[in-house]
Structure formats: C-alpha cells, structure tokens
Design an enzyme around this catalytic site. Sequence first.
Site, PDB file in Angstrom:
ATOM      1  N   HIS A  25       0.658  -1.247  -0.139  1.00 30.78           N
ATOM      2  CA  HIS A  25      -0.073   0.018  -0.112  1.00 30.78           C
ATOM      3  C   HIS A  25       0.809   1.245  -0.078  1.00 30.78           C
ATOM      4  O   HIS A  25       1.152   1.693   0.999  1.00 30.78           O
ATOM      5  CB  HIS A  25      -1.035   0.099   1.145  1.00 30.78           C
ATOM      6  CG  HIS A  25      -0.732  -0.578   2.470  1.00 30.78           C
ATOM      7  ND1 HIS A  25       0.436   0.035   3.277  1.00 30.78           N
ATOM      8  CD2 HIS A  25      -1.383  -1.323   3.205  1.00 30.78           C
ATOM      9  CE1 HIS A  25       0.538  -0.463   4.430  1.00 30.78           C
ATOM     10  NE2 HIS A  25      -0.440  -1.404   4.417  1.00 30.78           N
TER      11      HIS A  25
ATOM     12  N   ASN B 181       1.086   4.666   2.367  1.00 32.40           N
ATOM     13  CA  ASN B 181       0.754   4.353   3.648  1.00 32.40           C
ATOM     14  C   ASN B 181       1.242   3.720   4.383  1.00 32.40           C
ATOM     15  O   ASN B 181       1.899   2.540   4.128  1.00 32.40           O
ATOM     16  CB  ASN B 181      -0.946   3.784   3.354  1.00 32.40           C
ATOM     17  CG  ASN B 181      -1.753   4.503   2.808  1.00 32.40           C
ATOM     18  OD1 ASN B 181      -2.446   4.164   1.758  1.00 32.40           O
ATOM     19  ND2 ASN B 181      -2.058   5.647   3.347  1.00 32.40           N
TER      20      ASN B 181
ATOM     21  N   ASP C 125      -7.351  -3.856   0.094  1.00 31.63           N
ATOM     22  CA  ASP C 125      -6.927  -4.062   1.471  1.00 31.63           C
ATOM     23  C   ASP C 125      -8.571  -4.227   2.232  1.00 31.63           C
ATOM     24  O   ASP C 125      -8.670  -3.314   3.220  1.00 31.63           O
ATOM     25  CB  ASP C 125      -6.234  -2.703   1.702  1.00 31.63           C
ATOM     26  CG  ASP C 125      -5.766  -2.719   3.137  1.00 31.63           C
ATOM     27  OD1 ASP C 125      -5.385  -3.949   3.619  1.00 31.63           O
ATOM     28  OD2 ASP C 125      -5.391  -1.786   3.727  1.00 31.63           O
TER      29      ASP C 125
END
Length: 378
Positions: free
Chosen positions: A219, A222, A278
Amino acid sequence: MTSGTVTFRNGALFDGARLRTGHVIVFRDGAPAVLLPEETATPEGQVIDLNGDILCPGYVDLQVNGGDGVMFNDDPSVDTIRRIAEAHRRLGVASLLPTLITDTPEKTQAAIAAAIQAMREGVPGVAGLHLEGPHLSVARKGAHDGALIRPMEATDLEALIEAAEQLPCLKVTLAPESVSEQQVRALADAGILVSLGHSDADFTTCQRYAAAGARCVTHLFNAMSQMGNREPGLVGAALATGDLSAGLIADGVHVHPEVMRAAWAAKTGPGRIFLVSDAMAIAGTDQTAFELEGRRITRTDGRLTLEDGTLAGADLDLTAAIRTLVKQVGVPLSDALYAATTYPASLIGGAVSRPLRIEAMIRISADLRTCGWLSAQR
C-alpha cells in the site's frame, strides 16, 4: 465448461493487454473464436448487447483481509477463506490472497495451515496467502497491534520457507527494521514474494533490500517513510526502483488523487503500480462497524477507522478503485484494468497470456460503478 455460441456486441473488450472498442467478439464453447470490427461482423448464436459496457477478465487482488462480515484474523480457517473468497467473487474478483495482518505465532501458523488446506480442497478464487506482518516497524504500525510486532527469528524463516513449498504463492510484507537482508534473500530464493511495508526505513536501506530480493511495496504511501526533499524514503524507493512494484489503495482516502497522479507518472519500470482493495470484513455487506481482535472499526463515508481515527483497511472494491484511477487521477482505462488484472496476476505467477474464457470474464458497467460475471448473466 461453457457450451454453445455467444456473441457480444456494442461494448468494449479488455483482453488482458489491450482495450478494444467497436468490435464484436464471439465465444464458442466458452473460448473466444471471432473478434471483428462490428460493421463487418455477423453475430452468431445468443447475441448480448453490452450497451457500452466492458468485458474484462476477473480481478486479481493481492491484499484481502476479510469480507462478508468476517476477518481472516478472527478465524484463520478454510471456512473463513471460502466465505471471504465467495464475497469477493461477487465483487468481480477471480483470484485473491487472503491476508493475515500482524498476529501471534500461533495464529500465523493457523493461517498458513488453512491456506494450504484451502488450496488442497480447491477453494475457488484462492491463489495463496499474504502475511502482512508481524515483522514490521512499530513506528509505522498503522492499525497493526504494536505489541505483536517482532523481529524475524530463524524459526519464523524456516516456517515461511516450508509454507512456500506448499503454496502456489506466499506473499510476505515485512520491514527492514525487523528482518535482515540475508533473511530477505533466503525468502526470495524460496520463491516468496517479499514486499516492503509498514517501515520507516530510509531510501538507501530500501534499495538494498530490493537488491536482496524484495519485489513489492505494500500500500504505497501508507504506513511508510515518505518522500522528502533530502530523504526519499520508502515511497521514493518504490517509485525509483525498477525492480519494485507497488500496491495502491485507490479510494481517494488513503492517497489523494493528485498524489496518485504524480506517482503514476513517476514510477520507474519494469515494475508497476497495481491495485489492491485492502478490504476488511464489511466488503460485500452493508455493515457499519466490526471488530478486529477486540478493537472496534467504524465505517463512515467511505472510511474505516479505529476509535482514535487511524485508518484500518479500506472500504473499497476493485471496480471502485478503477473508477478512482480513471475519473479522478486521469489514468487511461486500459492501464487501470491492467493494474487490476494482468499485472497482479503476473506477480503471483498467473499466466499473462492465458486464453480468455467466458466463465472467467466480468461485465463492468460503462460508468465503472458495477460489475458482474458473464456466466451469471446468460
């Protein structure tokens, strides 16, 4: 196997590499037989008017924590994997990696055993396993339980290598703070897809770990060291290192669309940015809250957050992620589809050039808001 002849017209076809418009495609006994410009084609068999919609291979999602009201962490079993896979199939996902976030050694072993058994039983849609932790950085833990984050020991390495021998794909997210370069090299040599994430490591360190065998970043933007004017961090390493690919949560919440636009333009190949959901327990449901290991996660306006406001996974499916890339970021539709299908499939060993089959195709609405399986629409 699908029998009979079906013609699709008045739409677009993404064949895994190119987006073809203005064509008719004919499937015979489930396999594509004819692809011709619409003005010269003669429809055969059952004729389906797509009304501008898109035919596309089913999605491939390498980061799925839950769905249909359940989390993999809550009960790492074959039944949970099956339920999650079925929920995401309804969202257009053909293949996924059930993902266990940082947990106890016992829970990790249970997840590995469940994934191996799911593969033996042929649970539809399951392509392996993703272990996101526990060998991360506490400084960049995000929604992970910091008390469970720990360095990788020799026994952990042995267990992962043994698991990789029994799974078609094992993806492991780890941080240089908790894992050595030698361990990464051993994981990569065993065929494990090593992904850097939840890390505060600097640019040079991240490049060393890529040289040791890491191939992905988890990700992008992040829970990682950010790009600064003097220190590019893991974000900079992901964009500058051609051997690294990067998953992206394209919901417009985790990463601003303008940041996504800059990253998309800046990424050095051959590695690419690909889409992940996610997804958490609420995927495929209308639930407004759920619990993860006793911590309440609330769903509000497209966000999933812990009580302190920390983002905890995403309220996202890959059709919505494609829509964000196309409508808000300006990525060409063909590239967005590639990022949700062919490219992630190639990372886990999927055949990029595998023949299209009608039962593996989804129909995506022209406004990129809904999708459904062709086999369910006939």
